[in-house]
Write an enzyme that holds these catalytic residues in place. Structure first.
Site, PDB file in Angstrom:
ATOM      1  NE  ARG A   8      -3.660  -2.417  -0.043  1.00 60.32           N
ATOM      2  CZ  ARG A   8      -3.333  -3.528  -0.714  1.00 60.32           C
ATOM      3  NH1 ARG A   8      -2.208  -3.568  -1.426  1.00 60.32           N
ATOM      4  NH2 ARG A   8      -4.129  -4.584  -0.706  1.00 60.32           N
ATOM      5  CB  SER A  42      -9.637  -1.888   2.915  1.00 61.82           C
ATOM      6  OG  SER A  42      -8.928  -2.490   3.961  1.00 61.82           O
ATOM      7  CD  GLU A  90      -5.919  -0.380   2.182  1.00 63.96           C
ATOM      8  OE1 GLU A  90      -6.630  -0.447   1.161  1.00 63.96           O
ATOM      9  OE2 GLU A  90      -5.561  -1.387   2.826  1.00 63.96           O
TER      10      GLU A  90
END
Length: 300
Positions: free
Chosen positions: A172, A222, A292
């Site tokens: 990420r 998410s 995230e």
């Protein structure tokens, strides 16, 4: 900020003044941007950045505003949103895609050309530029797996081609996050595949996503990165937090890794609930959850 002068100077570019960002975010929350710019071409992006540089204005870029929370006070910077830049080109086994194109659309263009490699992304709701920015991934695949290069506009106005090595992808994360720059276009390297097999895999992943994720409500996707050795959703479940409501926001009863907007939630509801989850998980399991989702903007 002299918005009148900006509107007059950049009169061929779509500029929205005091635009509520809840109109574009997937959470349906967020305060206003002083100016929201919607360029249609690379040249228009260059003109906006050049104007900001000359006038001493700060700017930031939004992709598809999917994995994002904008605080209720909004954003004083010039916000550049690239959703009008969405051309997708296929050349052999290579795809050249504008940063504002939707990742989902890109995967279906790959399917139409019988190209394999992008199946993992068939349900990721972000833009191509945003996906490169955060090395988006799902179901065992990541953008780095198919990424070849990106055309990037640097803060000084120069355009540079950056390779996979330049971007140093990891979970990420890409170097784009460390640079004040804009992904204009990305090139992906895929392989020829069997149309029926590609479609079958995409259908399977889409079915999985629909089964497990709360797609019926607005959300930011998410919320947390996966901590080493744990599954975020299970930690939240084990802490007894699943289903918890905070204002108009709720930890999804379908998937504890998602926070959904069930009743006119504010960004403050989201931010406070995220902080509460982090506090409880740290206290109960000594695990620090990192977000995230990108959280930007000012408090009211």
């Amino acid at each position: 900020m002299n918005t009148k002068a900006m509107l007059e100077t950049l009169n061929e570019i779509t500029l929205l003044v005091d635009e509520p960002l809840k109109n574009v975010t997937f959470t349906k929350t967020g305060g206003p941007a002083d100016v929201l710019a919607l360029p249609k071409t690379k040249k228009e992006v260059e003109e906006i950045v050049a104007y900001c540089r000359e006038q001493g204005l700060s700017w930031l870029v939004l992709g598809n505003a999917s994995n994002l929370i904008v605080r209720d006070g909004g954003i004083r910077d010039v916000v550049i949103m690239l959703t009008e830049m969405k051309e997708i080109k296929v050349a052999g086994t290579t795809m050249i895609v504008d940063a504002g194109a939707k990742l989902i659309d890109t995967t279906y263009e790959a399917l139409a050309a019988d190209l394999t490699g992008f199946e993992f992304a068939c349900g990721i709701p972000g833009s191509v530029g945003g996906a490169v920015y955060m090395n988006a991934g799902a179901y065992g695949g990541e953008i780095k797996d198919v990424f070849q290069s990106a055309e990037v506009l640097l803060a000084d106005g120069t355009i540079q081609t950056m390779t996979k090595e330049d971007l140093n992808f990891r979970y990420r994360h890409s170097e784009i996050q460390e640079l004040h720059c804009i992904v204009l276009q990305a090139t992906f390297a895929l392989e020829k595949g069997n149309h029926a097999e590609i479609k079958a895999q995409m259908d399977e992943l889409t079915e999985l996503r629909e089964l497990k994720q709360p797609l019926e409500y607005p959300s930011c996707g998410s919320v947390f990165k996966r901590p080493v050795g744990h599954f975020t959703g299970k930690l939240i479940q084990d802490a007894g937090l699943q289903g918890l409501k905070w204002g108009g926001a709720q930890i999804s009863e379908k998937h504890a890794g998602f926070i959904v907007n069930i009743d006119h939630a504010t960004a403050t509801d989201y931010v406070e609930l995220i902080a509460h989850i982090q506090e409880v998980i740290k206290e109960k399991f000594d695990v620090e959850l990192q977000t995230e989702v990108r959280i930007i903007g000012e408090e009211v």
